[in-house]
Design an enzyme around this catalytic site. Structure first.
Site, PDB file in Angstrom:
ATOM      1  N   GLU A  10       0.799  -1.231   0.000  1.00 28.14           N
ATOM      2  CA  GLU A  10       0.000   0.000   0.000  1.00 28.14           C
ATOM      3  C   GLU A  10       0.825   1.271   0.000  1.00 28.14           C
ATOM      4  O   GLU A  10       0.430   2.264  -0.595  1.00 28.14           O
ATOM      5  CB  GLU A  10      -0.940   0.050   1.218  1.00 28.14           C
ATOM      6  CG  GLU A  10      -2.071  -0.940   1.192  1.00 28.14           C
ATOM      7  CD  GLU A  10      -1.801  -2.115   2.101  1.00 28.14           C
ATOM      8  OE1 GLU A  10      -2.753  -2.650   2.664  1.00 28.14           O
ATOM      9  OE2 GLU A  10      -0.623  -2.502   2.252  1.00 28.14           O
ATOM     10  N   ASP A  83      -2.105  -5.302   3.452  1.00 31.89           N
ATOM     11  CA  ASP A  83      -2.228  -5.621   4.879  1.00 31.89           C
ATOM     12  C   ASP A  83      -3.002  -6.924   5.116  1.00 31.89           C
ATOM     13  O   ASP A  83      -3.927  -7.260   4.364  1.00 31.89           O
ATOM     14  CB  ASP A  83      -2.930  -4.476   5.617  1.00 31.89           C
ATOM     15  CG  ASP A  83      -2.028  -3.256   5.758  1.00 31.89           C
ATOM     16  OD1 ASP A  83      -0.810  -3.405   5.604  1.00 31.89           O
ATOM     17  OD2 ASP A  83      -2.558  -2.163   6.019  1.00 31.89           O
ATOM     18  N   ASP A  85      -5.554  -8.082   6.667  1.00 31.93           N
ATOM     19  CA  ASP A  85      -6.883  -8.012   7.276  1.00 31.93           C
ATOM     20  C   ASP A  85      -7.926  -7.864   6.175  1.00 31.93           C
ATOM     21  O   ASP A  85      -7.607  -7.934   4.987  1.00 31.93           O
ATOM     22  CB  ASP A  85      -6.968  -6.857   8.280  1.00 31.93           C
ATOM     23  CG  ASP A  85      -6.667  -5.499   7.646  1.00 31.93           C
ATOM     24  OD1 ASP A  85      -6.520  -5.427   6.417  1.00 31.93           O
ATOM     25  OD2 ASP A  85      -6.587  -4.502   8.390  1.00 31.93           O
ATOM     26  N   GLU A  87      -9.628  -5.318   5.110  1.00 33.05           N
ATOM     27  CA  GLU A  87      -9.407  -4.158   4.253  1.00 33.05           C
ATOM     28  C   GLU A  87      -8.275  -4.424   3.274  1.00 33.05           C
ATOM     29  O   GLU A  87      -8.371  -4.100   2.090  1.00 33.05           O
ATOM     30  CB  GLU A  87      -9.088  -2.939   5.119  1.00 33.05           C
ATOM     31  CG  GLU A  87      -9.387  -1.607   4.476  1.00 33.05           C
ATOM     32  CD  GLU A  87     -10.864  -1.287   4.434  1.00 33.05           C
ATOM     33  OE1 GLU A  87     -11.246  -0.425   3.638  1.00 33.05           O
ATOM     34  OE2 GLU A  87     -11.643  -1.913   5.182  1.00 33.05           O
ATOM     35  N   TYR A 300       1.614  -6.136  12.941  1.00 36.25           N
ATOM     36  CA  TYR A 300       0.479  -5.404  12.382  1.00 36.25           C
ATOM     37  C   TYR A 300      -0.438  -4.923  13.495  1.00 36.25           C
ATOM     38  O   TYR A 300      -0.784  -5.675  14.412  1.00 36.25           O
ATOM     39  CB  TYR A 300      -0.288  -6.301  11.411  1.00 36.25           C
ATOM     40  CG  TYR A 300      -1.323  -5.566  10.609  1.00 36.25           C
ATOM     41  CD1 TYR A 300      -0.977  -4.442   9.864  1.00 36.25           C
ATOM     42  CD2 TYR A 300      -2.644  -5.980  10.584  1.00 36.25           C
ATOM     43  CE1 TYR A 300      -1.920  -3.760   9.122  1.00 36.25           C
ATOM     44  CE2 TYR A 300      -3.595  -5.304   9.837  1.00 36.25           C
ATOM     45  CZ  TYR A 300      -3.222  -4.184   9.114  1.00 36.25           C
ATOM     46  OH  TYR A 300      -4.168  -3.506   8.386  1.00 36.25           O
ATOM     47  N   ARG A 302      -3.604  -3.621  13.416  1.00 36.45           N
ATOM     48  CA  ARG A 302      -5.071  -3.790  13.371  1.00 36.45           C
ATOM     49  C   ARG A 302      -5.373  -5.268  13.590  1.00 36.45           C
ATOM     50  O   ARG A 302      -5.388  -6.060  12.656  1.00 36.45           O
ATOM     51  CB  ARG A 302      -5.643  -3.289  12.047  1.00 36.45           C
ATOM     52  CG  ARG A 302      -5.540  -1.784  11.887  1.00 36.45           C
ATOM     53  CD  ARG A 302      -6.190  -1.278  10.604  1.00 36.45           C
ATOM     54  NE  ARG A 302      -6.082   0.173  10.523  1.00 36.45           N
ATOM     55  CZ  ARG A 302      -5.049   0.827   9.996  1.00 36.45           C
ATOM     56  NH1 ARG A 302      -4.032   0.141   9.508  1.00 36.45           N
ATOM     57  NH2 ARG A 302      -5.025   2.146   9.959  1.00 36.45           N
ATOM     58  N   HIS A 345      -4.193 -13.914  13.160  1.00 37.60           N
ATOM     59  CA  HIS A 345      -3.341 -12.776  13.456  1.00 37.60           C
ATOM     60  C   HIS A 345      -2.615 -12.970  14.774  1.00 37.60           C
ATOM     61  O   HIS A 345      -2.937 -13.836  15.570  1.00 37.60           O
ATOM     62  CB  HIS A 345      -4.170 -11.493  13.539  1.00 37.60           C
ATOM     63  CG  HIS A 345      -4.615 -10.995  12.205  1.00 37.60           C
ATOM     64  ND1 HIS A 345      -5.345  -9.843  12.063  1.00 37.60           N
ATOM     65  CD2 HIS A 345      -4.433 -11.490  10.967  1.00 37.60           C
ATOM     66  CE1 HIS A 345      -5.593  -9.647  10.786  1.00 37.60           C
ATOM     67  NE2 HIS A 345      -5.057 -10.637  10.109  1.00 37.60           N
TER      68      HIS A 345
END
Length: 825
Positions: A10, A83, A85, A87, A300, A302, A345
């Protein structure tokens, strides 16, 4: 690029960190975040077409997409490393679809380290379409709610406000307004405590014991009249130890951070807003340049899982044993599984436990170091042994009265060795049952019950998480939206709803009870989680929600105003109707506009705020200062006004704070790119665009270091320009040059500083709205012939004139003669 492998992430920061340990065989590319989204100016969801979304490539992303398309054509293989997750999965899917890639590898890593990235490259996977659909369902559901209800708010409350509703945002607003109403309805109750200072001997160690029982029942003391005779009895009583109870307690460490607990801890211990916490954590995750190379310092950020990788656990226990000894190694604290947690995670932890906070001083910024130390200590403590505490409880008899003393001593620190304790040791002397005690003193204290506290960022996040509302990764955005919409403002780091916030919450509760219901919102969240697990089809979840929802929207749009039963208009006898406006809820006559009767139904009933007395004295005349409420919010003013015109802002700590001119910052407006200006308004300090009024972007100021040069205008080249008396914090709508105050036949106005090349003008009211204050009038060194107060030089529509400082009580004026010299202060 021929023969190379392309890795798409990203952000450019990630590419720099990855390039430090990946060879020339890899081409590192950045998508700059989302490459596709729903357009802002329309619903963009085909409800009749089974909720098919209409995505577009935003104008800001087109250049990036073209560059990515060109780069991947020459690549042998493409890896999507967004990432790990929902999103990130959605971004990867959008990139693959927009670039027309028939095949792309999906790789994920929870930390940006050589080992984690190489491991991911050796075991690439595919895009998880269930995860993509879960994110898409959330996005569409939020769009349906927001774009359906917001127009109803504009129609019912007013288009002049930036109003919006949201699936989670509105419930958060309800929590805040409900709590405020609890506080307003709260009536404090008096209660008393009595503490005895005792000693086992004339020169023995003294300790405190609090009255707990009277005749075997709980002591309930509610007035001084009740307490006075009890104190008299206790002064004459004989004291003796009735029972000594000793226990040993093991206090376990807390688990490592997840997103919500990190946000709470950073708010409580560092004073960081949730948005700042996530921004700084993102920097630590994506990589920081160190002496040898760039390193990702934390995993990470989140995440809602407290899991720890076996390798990280091994490294932590090795570090603990080396620095404190084997006895300090614990089993590892595991937290409760959160609803909808993505258990693949890890928790938030340092990528390398040997990177201690002390070793990173001078490398990290102050904010980065503070947050990293919080994460590092929490993780290391979570892998340490429990602390062991000796607790002692002593019951004391004094006739018919029973008192209780407690003490504690840490006998093994365990994880306390790395984490600051929240309590302190409190020792008691060695006591035995039946031992006589001597009374040294009695301390009766009056107390009052306190209203429930307002939500802080930390406690609001905890409440949302406890009720299963939203997901931790969204909390920072939810809080920021409430501020941006002016539904809440901050008072001493606590959320206080504005009148507009109350109005919106009241209207939504009255007309959309399901959307504002905590349990209903939590159930919708669980339904969306089933999409990710593959249990339910995302379109069916939307179908089940939308049918009842759209019917509720239709009824709200068509519903006539509520009638206040049993009440008539006192002016014409018509019915009174409940209506809403930007200023609150009110009753209006049904015969409007022929009858203009209204009555305020809002929270404070429309009553003007009375001045609040304070403990501070005016620095000019030493009269008491009071807090008043004006056009720009709460401020300190002298109680001797108008004789004394001293004013000051209300600081974060509630003390008077000298008013400051608007300041140019180093931060660019995200909407138009012009510099932001630090200003003061009715809700305190805020950042507003220097392009006002053409660009109306604002956001709350949270105390972060954003100020550049001490200036109050923007120069022609966009840089900060020195302040002077004529310049104001407004830029020209036509050419972008700073505006200056000029005088004409009709008084002051704003003119472009680029005149005569640019002849743009604006009314002086624009400058005042932007925070500019006219310069103080100049003293002439003579007194008014009518009242004896000082005369000053002022400027009006007809030019300069002499006026009395006693205005409005004294209205003496005369023409200004050019030879009169103002007196220097």
């Amino acid at each position: 690029m021929a023969g190379k492998k392309a890795i798409i992430v990203e952000s450019p920061t990630k590419t720099r960190t990855l390039s430090s340990f990946l060879g020339d065989d890899y081409q590192l590319l950045a998508s700059m975040g989302h490459v596709r989204d729903l357009p802002e100016d329309e619903m963009a969801v085909d409800v009749e077409g089974d909720f098919e979304p209409h995505y577009i490539v935003p104008q800001s992303a087109k250049k990036t997409i073209n560059a990515l398309r060109k780069a991947v054509r020459a690549a042998d293989e493409v890896y999507l490393a967004t990432d790990p997750d929902r999103e990130g999965e959605a971004i990867a899917w959008h990139i693959m679809d927009e670039l027309g890639l028939e095949r792309a590898h999906r790789i994920q890593f929870n930390e940006i380290t050589r080992e984690a990235v190489l491991e991911a490259l050796e075991h690439p996977g595919e895009i998880d379409i269930s995860r993509v659909e879960a994110q898409q369902a959330r996005r569409i559901l939020d769009r349906l709610v927001g774009y359906s209800i917001s127009p109803v708010l504009w129609k019912r409350i007013g288009r002049g406000q930036s109003l919006s509703a949201g699936r989670v945002q509105s419930v958060a607003l309800r929590l805040i307004t409900d709590r405020e109403r609890e506080r307003m309805a709260f009536e404090p109750e008096e209660y008393w405590s009595i503490t005895a200072l005792l000693t086992p001997g004339d020169e023995g160690e003294q300790f405190e014991a609090e009255l707990k029982t009277i005749d075997g029942a709980d002591a309930e003391l509610s007035s001084e009249e009740q307490v006075t005779p009890i104190v008299a009895e206790l002064r004459e009583a004989q004291y003796r130890v009735a029972e000594v109870e000793k226990t040993q307690q093991r206090r376990n460490p807390r688990p490592p951070f997840i997103t919500s607990t990190l946000q709470r801890a950073a708010a409580n211990r560092l004073g960081f807003p949730a948005r700042k916490t996530m921004a700084v954590a993102q920097q630590l995750y994506e990589g920081v340049q160190m002496a040898d190379d760039a390193h990702g310092l934390i995993t990470y950020m989140r995440t809602d899982s407290t899991n720890i990788a076996a390798a990280a656990r091994k490294a932590a226990t090795g570090y603990i044993e080396e620095h404190w000894g084997k006895r300090f190694v614990g089993p590892g604290a595991a937290g409760k599984k959160a609803k909808g947690a993505q258990e693949a995670h890890e928790a938030i932890r340092p990528t390398d436990v040997t990177h201690t906070p002390e070793s990173l001083k001078g490398i990290l910024s102050d904010d980065q170091l503070a947050l990293y130390e919080l994460i590092w200590r929490q993780f290391v403590a979570s892998q340490m042994a429990p602390a062991v505490v000796d607790q002692t409880g002593v019951d004391v008899e004094a006739g018919r009265y029973g008192l209780r003393a407690t003490g504690q001593i840490v006998i093994f620190p365990g994880w306390y060795a790395v984490m600051e304790r929240e309590d302190e040791d409190k020792s008691l002397p060695e006591l035995e049952e039946g031992q006589e005690l001597t009374l040294v003193d009695l301390d009766p204290q009056q107390h009052f019950t306190q209203p429930p506290p307002r939500y802080t960022e930390a406690s609001l996040v905890r409440e949302l998480e406890a009720n299963g509302i939203g997901r931790p990764s969204t909390y920072a955005d939810i809080i920021e939206t409430l501020r941006r919409r002016k539904y809440v403002h901050m008072e001493k780091r606590q959320f206080a709803p504005t009148e507009l916030g109350f109005t919106v919450a009241d209207y939504l509760v009255d007309n959309f009870p399901e959307i504002m219901d905590i349990e209903f919102t939590a159930n919708v969240e669980e339904e969306l989680d089933t999409v990710e697990s593959g249990e339910r089809d995302w379109r069916q979840v939307l179908r089940d929600f939308y049918g009842p929802f759209v019917e509720r929207v239709r009824r709200a749009e068509e519903a006539p105003p509520e009638v206040l039963e049993g009440e008539k208009c006192p002016e014409c006898g018509g019915r009174l109707l409940v209506r809403y406006s930007r200023h609150g809820k009110f009753a209006g006559c049904e015969n409007y506009p022929d009858c203009e009767y209204t009555r305020d139904l809002s929270v404070n009933g429309g009553a003007p705020a009375e001045p609040e007395e304070t403990e501070y004295a005016c620095p000019k005349c030493e009269a008491p200062l009071v807090i008043r409420t004006g056009r720009r919010g709460r401020f300190f003013g002298c109680s001797n006004y108008p004789e004394c015109d001293f004013t000051a802002d209300v600081g974060e700590d509630g003390a008077p704070q000298e008013r400051q001119a608007p300041m140019v910052t180093d931060e660019a407006c995200p909407e138009c790119g012009k510099p932001l200006i630090l200003r003061s308004g009715r809700r305190g300090k805020f950042l507003g665009c220097s392009g006002y009024p053409k660009c109306r972007y604002t956001r709350d100021y949270q105390g972060e270091d954003v100020v550049g040069e001490a200036a109050d205008v923007i120069g022609d080249d966009g840089s900060a320009a020195p302040a002077d008396d004529n310049r104001v914090p407004v830029v020209c709508e036509k050419c972008g040059a700073p505006m200056v105050v000029r005088s004409g036949s009709r008084g002051r106005f704003l003119g472009c500083s680029a005149y005569p090349q640019c002849r743009s003008t604006q009314p002086i009211s624009v400058a005042i709205a932007a925070g500019w204050e006219p310069p103080a009038p100049e003293k002439l060194g003579e007194q008014c012939p009518e009242c004896g107060k000082d005369l000053v030089l002022r400027e009006g529509k007809r030019g300069k004139f002499v006026a009395c400082t006693g205005y409005p009580k004294c209205r003496y004026t005369r023409d200004y003669k050019g030879g009169e010299e103002p007196k220097a202060d």
